[in-house]
Design an enzyme around this catalytic site. Structure first.
Site, PDB file in Angstrom:
ATOM      1  N   GLU A  79       0.832  -1.219   0.000  1.00 29.55           N
ATOM      2  CA  GLU A  79       0.000   0.000   0.000  1.00 29.55           C
ATOM      3  C   GLU A  79       0.866   1.269   0.000  1.00 29.55           C
ATOM      4  O   GLU A  79       0.554   2.239  -0.690  1.00 29.55           O
ATOM      5  CB  GLU A  79      -0.936  -0.020   1.206  1.00 29.55           C
ATOM      6  CG  GLU A  79      -2.158   0.855   1.018  1.00 29.55           C
ATOM      7  CD  GLU A  79      -3.255   0.491   1.999  1.00 29.55           C
ATOM      8  OE1 GLU A  79      -4.147  -0.297   1.628  1.00 29.55           O
ATOM      9  OE2 GLU A  79      -3.224   0.958   3.146  1.00 29.55           O
ATOM     10  N   GLU A 121       2.067   1.718  -3.469  1.00 32.96           N
ATOM     11  CA  GLU A 121       0.996   2.224  -4.337  1.00 32.96           C
ATOM     12  C   GLU A 121       0.740   3.714  -4.057  1.00 32.96           C
ATOM     13  O   GLU A 121       0.548   4.511  -4.982  1.00 32.96           O
ATOM     14  CB  GLU A 121      -0.262   1.394  -4.048  1.00 32.96           C
ATOM     15  CG  GLU A 121      -1.363   1.525  -5.062  1.00 32.96           C
ATOM     16  CD  GLU A 121      -2.605   0.706  -4.668  1.00 32.96           C
ATOM     17  OE1 GLU A 121      -2.596   0.044  -3.601  1.00 32.96           O
ATOM     18  OE2 GLU A 121      -3.589   0.761  -5.419  1.00 32.96           O
ATOM     19  N   CYS A 131      -8.701  -2.112   3.534  1.00 34.97           N
ATOM     20  CA  CYS A 131      -8.612  -3.358   4.311  1.00 34.97           C
ATOM     21  C   CYS A 131      -9.885  -3.663   5.086  1.00 34.97           C
ATOM     22  O   CYS A 131     -10.027  -4.746   5.624  1.00 34.97           O
ATOM     23  CB  CYS A 131      -7.404  -3.354   5.228  1.00 34.97           C
ATOM     24  SG  CYS A 131      -7.180  -1.840   6.129  1.00 34.97           S
ATOM     25  N   SER A 180      -7.264   1.620  -2.596  1.00 35.38           N
ATOM     26  CA  SER A 180      -6.049   0.869  -2.930  1.00 35.38           C
ATOM     27  C   SER A 180      -6.464  -0.499  -3.451  1.00 35.38           C
ATOM     28  O   SER A 180      -7.441  -1.085  -2.976  1.00 35.38           O
ATOM     29  CB  SER A 180      -5.228   0.715  -1.652  1.00 35.38           C
ATOM     30  OG  SER A 180      -4.437  -0.437  -1.736  1.00 35.38           O
ATOM     31  N   LYS A 231     -15.842  -9.762   7.737  1.00 30.74           N
ATOM     32  CA  LYS A 231     -14.709 -10.572   7.276  1.00 30.74           C
ATOM     33  C   LYS A 231     -15.180 -11.939   6.776  1.00 30.74           C
ATOM     34  O   LYS A 231     -14.512 -12.578   5.966  1.00 30.74           O
ATOM     35  CB  LYS A 231     -13.692 -10.744   8.409  1.00 30.74           C
ATOM     36  CG  LYS A 231     -12.910  -9.472   8.710  1.00 30.74           C
ATOM     37  CD  LYS A 231     -11.753  -9.284   7.764  1.00 30.74           C
ATOM     38  CE  LYS A 231     -11.122  -7.920   7.873  1.00 30.74           C
ATOM     39  NZ  LYS A 231     -10.268  -7.606   6.715  1.00 30.74           N
ATOM     40  N   GLU A 281     -16.216 -11.229   3.326  1.00 23.92           N
ATOM     41  CA  GLU A 281     -15.007 -10.940   2.544  1.00 23.92           C
ATOM     42  C   GLU A 281     -14.325 -12.244   2.102  1.00 23.92           C
ATOM     43  O   GLU A 281     -13.952 -12.389   0.931  1.00 23.92           O
ATOM     44  CB  GLU A 281     -14.023 -10.104   3.380  1.00 23.92           C
ATOM     45  CG  GLU A 281     -12.752  -9.745   2.632  1.00 23.92           C
ATOM     46  CD  GLU A 281     -11.735  -8.977   3.494  1.00 23.92           C
ATOM     47  OE1 GLU A 281     -11.542  -9.323   4.672  1.00 23.92           O
ATOM     48  OE2 GLU A 281     -11.139  -8.024   2.978  1.00 23.92           O
ATOM     49  N   GLU A 300     -13.415 -12.595  -5.885  1.00 27.50           N
ATOM     50  CA  GLU A 300     -12.233 -11.795  -6.273  1.00 27.50           C
ATOM     51  C   GLU A 300     -11.062 -12.074  -5.329  1.00 27.50           C
ATOM     52  O   GLU A 300      -9.918 -11.775  -5.666  1.00 27.50           O
ATOM     53  CB  GLU A 300     -12.498 -10.291  -6.181  1.00 27.50           C
ATOM     54  CG  GLU A 300     -13.717  -9.742  -6.896  1.00 27.50           C
ATOM     55  CD  GLU A 300     -15.001  -9.977  -6.140  1.00 27.50           C
ATOM     56  OE1 GLU A 300     -15.947 -10.447  -6.788  1.00 27.50           O
ATOM     57  OE2 GLU A 300     -15.079  -9.713  -4.933  1.00 27.50           O
ATOM     58  N   CYS A 311     -11.431  -1.446  14.290  1.00 28.43           N
ATOM     59  CA  CYS A 311     -11.715  -2.878  14.531  1.00 28.43           C
ATOM     60  C   CYS A 311     -11.888  -3.227  16.001  1.00 28.43           C
ATOM     61  O   CYS A 311     -12.549  -4.205  16.319  1.00 28.43           O
ATOM     62  CB  CYS A 311     -10.598  -3.743  13.973  1.00 28.43           C
ATOM     63  SG  CYS A 311     -10.512  -3.718  12.203  1.00 28.43           S
TER      64      CYS A 311
HETATM   65 FE1  HC1 Z   1      -9.029  -5.419  11.296  1.00 26.90          FE
HETATM   66 FE2  HC1 Z   1      -7.335  -5.643   9.442  1.00 26.90          FE
HETATM   67  S1  HC1 Z   1      -7.163  -4.179  11.161  1.00 26.90           S
HETATM   68  S2  HC1 Z   1      -9.494  -4.988   9.092  1.00 26.90           S
HETATM   69  O1  HC1 Z   1      -9.823  -3.923  11.641  1.00 26.90           O
HETATM   70  O2  HC1 Z   1      -6.642  -4.440   8.153  1.00 26.90           O
HETATM   71  O3  HC1 Z   1     -11.292  -7.241  11.244  1.00 26.90           O
HETATM   72  O4  HC1 Z   1      -8.112  -6.181  14.050  1.00 26.90           O
HETATM   73  O5  HC1 Z   1      -7.717  -8.064  10.957  1.00 26.90           O
HETATM   74  O6  HC1 Z   1      -7.644  -7.847   7.388  1.00 26.90           O
HETATM   75  O7  HC1 Z   1      -4.561  -6.618  10.166  1.00 26.90           O
HETATM   76  C1  HC1 Z   1     -10.464  -6.541  11.389  1.00 26.90           C
HETATM   77  C2  HC1 Z   1      -8.569  -5.912  13.079  1.00 26.90           C
HETATM   78  C3  HC1 Z   1      -7.937  -6.938  10.730  1.00 26.90           C
HETATM   79  C4  HC1 Z   1      -7.447  -7.008   8.157  1.00 26.90           C
HETATM   80  C5  HC1 Z   1      -5.583  -6.281   9.846  1.00 26.90           C
END
Ligand code: HC1
Ligand code: SF4
Length: 570
Positions: A279, A282, A299, A319, A358, A361, A366, A503
């Site tokens: 990142e 980028e 993220c 990103s 998550k 996700e 993708e 988070c």
């Molecule tokens: Fe998160 Fe991440 S910080 S998104 O908040 O970018 O869920 O803790 O795991 O993938 O590392 C959540 C937390 C986590 C991702 C990272």
């Protein structure tokens, strides 16, 4: 300040607080369900469930929405208030299912514990026939509208805080509940941020339970089952076992995961360092070319879904990096099997996350490499606690252990990902050094810390003024997207997280009931871990350096791109 009498004690109090809050400050618990008060983000709502009734010289009042007046006499637990409260609960229970033992929210249900505390033991009601089916259309959230008690907290979170505007009152009379007009959540613009789940006092909104998938994988001798834990999990899981809020329990989690039977125990933080490599690279490219600025972090899966649904025309801004969860999975199914002499399909990747989005996700097509999904199953912090309890492990007494390597090594920069501002701070530690070729001495960007919804700063890097911003909560994200849209956005890089506080306040964390002090304490835990790490910059992580040397070549190289980057769906 005014003078009041509460349970016959004379006290001087600040009359800008509700009776409920005043009682709390005097260590008097008044049961309450519907009130949702986030002072930090200006949310102060209640739906008048009537459970918090108190007896006063002005009559029975709802303590969550009533303010005291001079010389008021308040009785929080008189017979009259207790009877009124009980009646309010019984009214709610008239349409509520009574299968508590089997409910996902069993033991975590505010309605259940309040009913018990208020002495509700008999119900003389003829329950109407089933009104609603369970909606398990989505990968993240299960909705059981039958259990909705019309407290409206989910509606406030979805419509006012997140501005997704999905939830509303549907139907009339005894069928009235809060839901979306579309029956299947999967077909809506829900981001799966889980903030509705985080505040729901009953089992009407819960996460999709993936515990069985994990046990099955552990029992499958043909699978090498590896697990990763997210940054925010390590400062929250302890709460499920009665430990102090914000306790750092990383080492105990590693031990517990080994006892549960995982073959290898790794850290999402390793992949957060990897995310920063890609990142920051980028960001520097875009900063130098002036194209697609501001760059938006990507993220947070709920945030990604939000921009995909709400402003698809701005999808050139996020990103292209996969999230750490997904980067971890992609490496665990490519680089790691080579080291272990395994095939990618032999690997099974479990993620422990503070988040319900998550789960969705991980299911996105993708987010795969050569048709192999990066991550197989996601469980929340709460689900991990349940597995530990199911296995009879005494968590608080566990010894501490260290992660397996190489996917277990991390810098301090990666762990602060788990709180709002952390991703940007981590990215700046690396981008600064890469741009200036100098050592960054002061690694802490204090101006980017704290749980405010939008924070900003201007940093001078190599005589360029770089404008940065940190945003949490999707309502604030919408605000920034509108600035980009109308050409008034001055930022070069913006971190966005869907959950207020980041988070640590995720929808899969131990229920915090809207108490921001809990979120702040968890964040402090993460900053403490960072401070005590010998290495605090992602690009100094030796395992990451080796990963590029042995496998990925360099940030942004063809191979790194193939494995670690993604695209968005309009
Ligand atoms: Fe998160 Fe991440 S910080 S998104 O908040 O970018 O869920 O803790 O795991 O993938 O590392 C959540 C937390 C986590 C991702 C990272
Ligand atoms: Fe709204 Fe988020 Fe709940 Fe979806 S998960 S209904 S977007 S609050």
């Amino acid at each position: 300040f005014i003078n009041i009498f509460i349970n016959d004690s004379n006290v001087k109090i600040d009359n800008s607080n509700t009776i409920l809050e005043i009682a709390k400050s005097l260590n008097i618990d008044i049961p309450h369900i519907c009130s949702l008060r986030f002072k930090d983000i200006n949310i102060d709502e209640c739906a008048s469930c009537g459970v918090c009734k108190v007896d006063t010289n002005l009559g029975l009042l709802n303590s969550c929405s009533s303010y005291p007046v001079e010389n008021m006499r308040i009785y929080t637990h008189s017979e009259k208030s207790k009877t009124a409260r009980k009646k309010a609960i019984e009214k709610i229970l008239e349409t509520h299912p009574q299968d508590c033992l089997l409910c996902e929210k069993h033991n975590d249900c505010a309605l259940q514990s309040i009913a018990a505390d208020c002495g509700v033991r008999n119900l003389n009601v003829v329950k109407p026939k089933l009104r609603y089916e369970i909606d398990n259309s989505s990968k993240s959230i299960v909705r059981d509208p039958e259990k909705c008690i019309l407290c409206r907290k989910c509606e406030v979170m979805c419509n006012k805080v997140q501005t997704v505007n999905l939830l509303t009152e549907i139907d009339n009379g005894y069928k009235k509940v809060i839901s979306s007009t579309e029956k299947d959540l999967e077909k809506t613009s829900c981001t799966y941020c889980g903030q509705c789940v985080a505040v729901c006092p009953t089992g009407a909104l819960t996460e999709v339970n993936n515990i069985k998938n994990v046990w099955d994988a552990i029992d499958d001798d043909n699978k090498k089952v590896v697990v990763q834990i997210a940054p925010a999990v390590r400062v929250a899981l302890g709460e499920e076992f009665g430990m102090e809020i914000g306790s750092i329990v990383t080492g105990k989690i590693v031990t517990a995961l080994r006892k549960l039977g995982f073959d290898m125990v790794f850290d999402t933080d390793f992949a957060a360092d990897l995310t920063i490599m890609e990142e920051a690279n980028e960001f520097i490219d875009r900063l130098q070319s002036g194209e697609n600025l501001p760059i938006l972090t990507s993220c947070c899966p709920a945030w990604v879904k939000f921009i995909e649904h709400q402003k698809p025309e701005l999808l050139n801004h996020p990103s292209s990096c996969k999230s750490p969860q997904q980067m971890f999975g992609a490496i665990a199914k490519s680089y790691l099997p080579k080291k272990l002499n395994k095939k990618p399909e032999d690997m099974y990747v479990v993620a422990v996350m503070p988040c319900v989005a998550k789960k969705f996700e991980a299911s996105r097509e993708e987010l795969s490499v050569d048709n192999i999904q990066d991550v197989d199953t996601v469980i929340t912090t709460r689900e991990l606690a349940r597995m530990i309890k199911e296995a009879g492990i005494n968590f608080t007494n566990l010894e501490e252990d260290d992660f397996d390597h190489p996917l277990g090594e991390s810098s301090g920069a990666s762990v602060i990902f788990g709180t709002t501002g952390g991703v940007l701070e981590a990215a700046l530690r690396t981008a600064y050094e890469w741009i200036t070729k100098d050592t960054l001495e002061k690694v802490e960007f204090k101006e980017l810390r704290g749980i405010k919804g939008i924070k900003e700063a201007t940093l001078n890097i190599n005589s360029i003024n770089v404008n940065v911003a940190v945003v949490c909560g999707l309502g604030n994200a919408r605000n920034v997207l509108e600035q980009i849209e109308n050409g008034t956005c001055k930022y070069h890089i913006i971190e966005v997280m869907a959950c207020p506080g980041g988070c640590v306040g995720g929808g899969g964390q131990p229920y915090h009931n809207g108490d921001f002090d809990i979120i702040k304490k968890r964040a402090q835990g993460l900053y403490k871990i960072d401070k005590n790490k010998p290495l605090r910059k992602s690009h100094e992580n030796p395992s990451i350096i080796k990963l590029y040397d042995e496998y990925l070549e360099s940030p942004g190289a063809h191979k790194a791109h193939h494995i670690l980057h993604t695209h968005f769906v309009k």
